[in-house]
Write an enzyme that holds these catalytic residues in place. Structure first.
Site, PDB file in Angstrom:
ATOM      1  N   LEU A 205       3.211 -34.197  58.051  1.00 26.95           N
ATOM      2  CA  LEU A 205       2.800 -33.883  56.669  1.00 26.95           C
ATOM      3  C   LEU A 205       3.940 -33.129  55.996  1.00 26.95           C
ATOM      4  O   LEU A 205       4.434 -32.151  56.555  1.00 26.95           O
ATOM      5  CB  LEU A 205       1.558 -32.970  56.673  1.00 26.95           C
ATOM      6  CG  LEU A 205       0.245 -33.524  57.232  1.00 26.95           C
ATOM      7  CD1 LEU A 205      -0.779 -32.401  57.356  1.00 26.95           C
ATOM      8  CD2 LEU A 205      -0.309 -34.640  56.347  1.00 26.95           C
ATOM      9  N   HIS A 206       4.355 -33.597  54.824  1.00 20.67           N
ATOM     10  CA  HIS A 206       5.361 -32.818  54.097  1.00 20.67           C
ATOM     11  C   HIS A 206       5.259 -32.955  52.582  1.00 20.67           C
ATOM     12  O   HIS A 206       6.028 -32.322  51.860  1.00 20.67           O
ATOM     13  CB  HIS A 206       6.778 -33.188  54.546  1.00 20.67           C
ATOM     14  CG  HIS A 206       7.252 -34.506  54.011  1.00 20.67           C
ATOM     15  ND1 HIS A 206       6.839 -35.692  54.529  1.00 20.67           N
ATOM     16  CD2 HIS A 206       8.080 -34.807  52.975  1.00 20.67           C
ATOM     17  CE1 HIS A 206       7.403 -36.675  53.847  1.00 20.67           C
ATOM     18  NE2 HIS A 206       8.158 -36.169  52.902  1.00 20.67           N
ATOM     19  N   ARG A 207       4.300 -33.774  52.102  1.00 21.96           N
ATOM     20  CA  ARG A 207       4.185 -33.927  50.638  1.00 21.96           C
ATOM     21  C   ARG A 207       3.703 -32.618  50.013  1.00 21.96           C
ATOM     22  O   ARG A 207       2.728 -32.025  50.506  1.00 21.96           O
ATOM     23  CB  ARG A 207       3.166 -35.017  50.284  1.00 21.96           C
ATOM     24  CG  ARG A 207       3.519 -36.371  50.816  1.00 21.96           C
ATOM     25  CD  ARG A 207       4.508 -37.081  49.944  1.00 21.96           C
ATOM     26  NE  ARG A 207       5.075 -38.189  50.670  1.00 21.96           N
ATOM     27  CZ  ARG A 207       6.307 -38.653  50.518  1.00 21.96           C
ATOM     28  NH1 ARG A 207       7.109 -38.093  49.639  1.00 21.96           N
ATOM     29  NH2 ARG A 207       6.725 -39.668  51.205  1.00 21.96           N
TER      30      ARG A 207
END
Ligand code: UD1
Length: 363
Positions: A205-207
Site C-alpha cells: 500500500l502506498h497511495r
C-alpha cells in the site's frame, strides 16, 4: 540519433530496463543518455534495481529527492533543461505516470524535442490521483505513443491523436519480469519463517488516499489481516512507513519488512496465495504470474488486469475482503489469461519502431 531515457521512481526502472537492453542490439543507430531524476533515492527504492536489472549507471542523476509535487516537478524541469541546453537530443522517452514523466516531457517538448510516451493511453479518469494528471498531461503533449493494450490505443484515437503515431507494442514491465523469471531469488524472510509455497499473502500500500491518514491505514491493515489466518507479508514503501510508525498495535499475522529488491519481490509474488495492493504495476505482474490479486482502489487505468487477468477491484469496501479471501483459499479464483503482446518482446518492438518509422521524423 541521440535519445534521452528518463527514469525517476521505482516502477520506471523496471520499465526502462527492457528498452535499454533492446538498444544494445542497435548501438550503431542509437546512442542514448540515461537520466535518473533522483525522485526515488533510497538504495532499496533505486540502486538495487539498477544492479539487479543490469541497468547501466545513469549518465546524469538530477538528485531532486522528495518535495511537494510542485517542488519535485519544478526541480526536475530545471535540472533537465540544463542538460538539454548543453546538448540537444533527438527524442525524449518517458515511461509511466510519475512526476518525473510529466516534468521531462514538458521540458523536452518546450525545447522542441519530440517526446515518446511508453505506457501511453492508460486512463482511470480519476483526477484525484496525481498519476492520472501526469498521464493525461504527458499524453496531451507527446508525439509518439507506445501502448500496452488496444484499449489504450483507442482512447488516444478518441482524444484526437494521429493513428500513425500510436503503436500497440505490449508491456515493458512484463519484458523485465519474463527475462528475470529464472533469476528470481527466495528472500531470507521466507527461509526464517519456514513459510513457502502458497501459504502467505503479499500486501503493498502506498497511495496517498490509503496511507496518508493513520486511522484509515490502521483500519485497512486490520481488515486485511483479520480476513485470513495466513501470514501477510507487508514490504513497506517509505511513504507508508512514515505514517505506520505512529500505529501502536499490529495484527499477529502481519509481517512488516523493508521494500524488497526486484528479484526477491517477484519471487514472493510468484509463490504467494494472493496479492493485496493499491499499485498498478503489481496487478500486471500478478496477472502474468497467475496469482489472485485484490486491488484496494475504486478504479484502475489497467482494465485488462480485471477483464482478462487475475485482478479484482474492491476500493475501500473492506467488507468485501472475506468473500474474496475465501475464493482464494478454496481455490475458486477466476480463470485468467495473459493480455496480448505481453510476451517479453515489447522493448524490441519499441526500438524497431523508433529506427524504422520514427527516426525519419526526428531532426
Ligand atoms: C511515486 C509515484 C507513484 C509510484 C510510486 C512507486 C508520483 C506522483 N508518484 O509515488 O506513481 O507508484 O512512486 O513507488 O510520481 N521516499 C523515501 N525514499 C525514496 C523515495 C521516496 O523516503 O527513495 C519518501 C519521500 O520522502 C516522500 C514519499 O516517500 O515523502 C513519497 O515519495 P514520492 O516519490 O513523492 O512519491 P511516491 O509515493 O513514492
Amino acid at each position: 540519433m541521440l535519445i534521452d531515457i528518463i527514469a525517476g521512481a521505482r516502477p520506471n526502472f523496471v520499465k526502462i530496463a527492457s528498452i535499454i537492453h533492446a538498444i544494445k542490439h542497435h548501438k550503431k543507430k542509437i546512442k542514448y543518455r540515461l537520466i535518473h531524476t533522483g525522485q526515488h533515492y533510497d538504495s532499496a527504492m533505486s540502486k538495487v534495481f539498477f544492479k539487479e536489472l543490469n541497468i547501466p549507471i545513469p549518465n546524469y542523476n538530477l538528485k531532486v529527492g522528495s518535495g511537494s509535487h510542485a517542488v519535485q516537478t519544478a526541480k526536475i524541469m530545471i535540472e533537465y533543461e540544463k542538460i538539454i541546453n548543453k546538448k540537444k537530443s533527438n527524442l525524449c522517452i518517458v515511461v509511466g505516470d510519475v512526476n518525473s514523466t510529466i516534468a521531462c516531457a514538458l521540458t523536452a517538448k518546450k525545447l522542441q524535442i519530440k517526446v515518446a510516451h511508453v505506457e501511453a493511453g492508460l486512463r482511470s479518469y480519476d483526477l484525484s490521483m496525481p498519476e492520472e494528471i501526469n498521464r493525461m498531461a504527458t499524453d496531451s503533449i507527446s508525439d509518439y505513443f507506445f501502448c500496452t493494450s488496444m484499449e489504450a490505443c483507442k482512447k488516444l484515437l478518441n482524444e484526437g491523436k494521429k493513428r500513425k503515431n500510436i503503436f500497440f507494442v505490449g508491456n515493458t514491465m512484463i519484458d523485465t519480469l519474463l527475462s528475470n523469471i529464472k533469476k528470481l531469488r527466495k528472500p531470507k524472510i521466507l527461509k526464517d519463517f519456514k513459510s513457502d509455497r502458497k501459504n502467505y499473502y503479499v500486501l503493498t500500500l502506498h497511495r496517498p488516499n490509503n496511507v496518508d491518514k493513520m486511522i484509515k491505514l490502521k483500519k485497512l491493515i486490520e481488515a486485511i489481516c483479520h480476513s485470513t489466518n495466513h501470514l501477510v507479508i507487508f514490504p513497506m514503501h517509505p511513504r507508508t512507513r512514515k505514517i505506520f510508525n505512529k500505529i501502536k498495535s499490529q495484527p499477529h499475522n502481519l509481517l512488516l519488512t523493508e521494500p524488497f529488491p526486484y528479484l526477491e519481490f517477484n519471487y514472493l509474488i510468484k509463490h504467494c496465495m494472493g496479492v493485496i495492493t493499491d499499485s498498478g504495476g503489481i496487478t500486471e505482474e500478478a496477472t502474468v504470474l497467475s496469482i489472485p490479486c485484490i486491488t484496494m482502489r475504486e478504479n484502475t487505468e489497467r482494465p485488462e488486469t480485471i477483464k482478462l487477468g487475475t485482478n479484482v477491484l474492491i476500493g475501500n469496501d473492506i467488507k468485501a475482503l472475506p468473500k474474496y479471501i475465501k475464493k482464494i483459499e478454496t481455490n475458486n479464483w477466476k480463470v485468467s489469461k495473459i493480455p496480448k503482446k505481453w510476451d517479453g518482446k515489447t522493448g524490441d518492438r519499441i526500438i524497431e519502431l523508433i529506427i524504422k518509422k520514427i527516426s525519419n521524423d526526428l531532426q
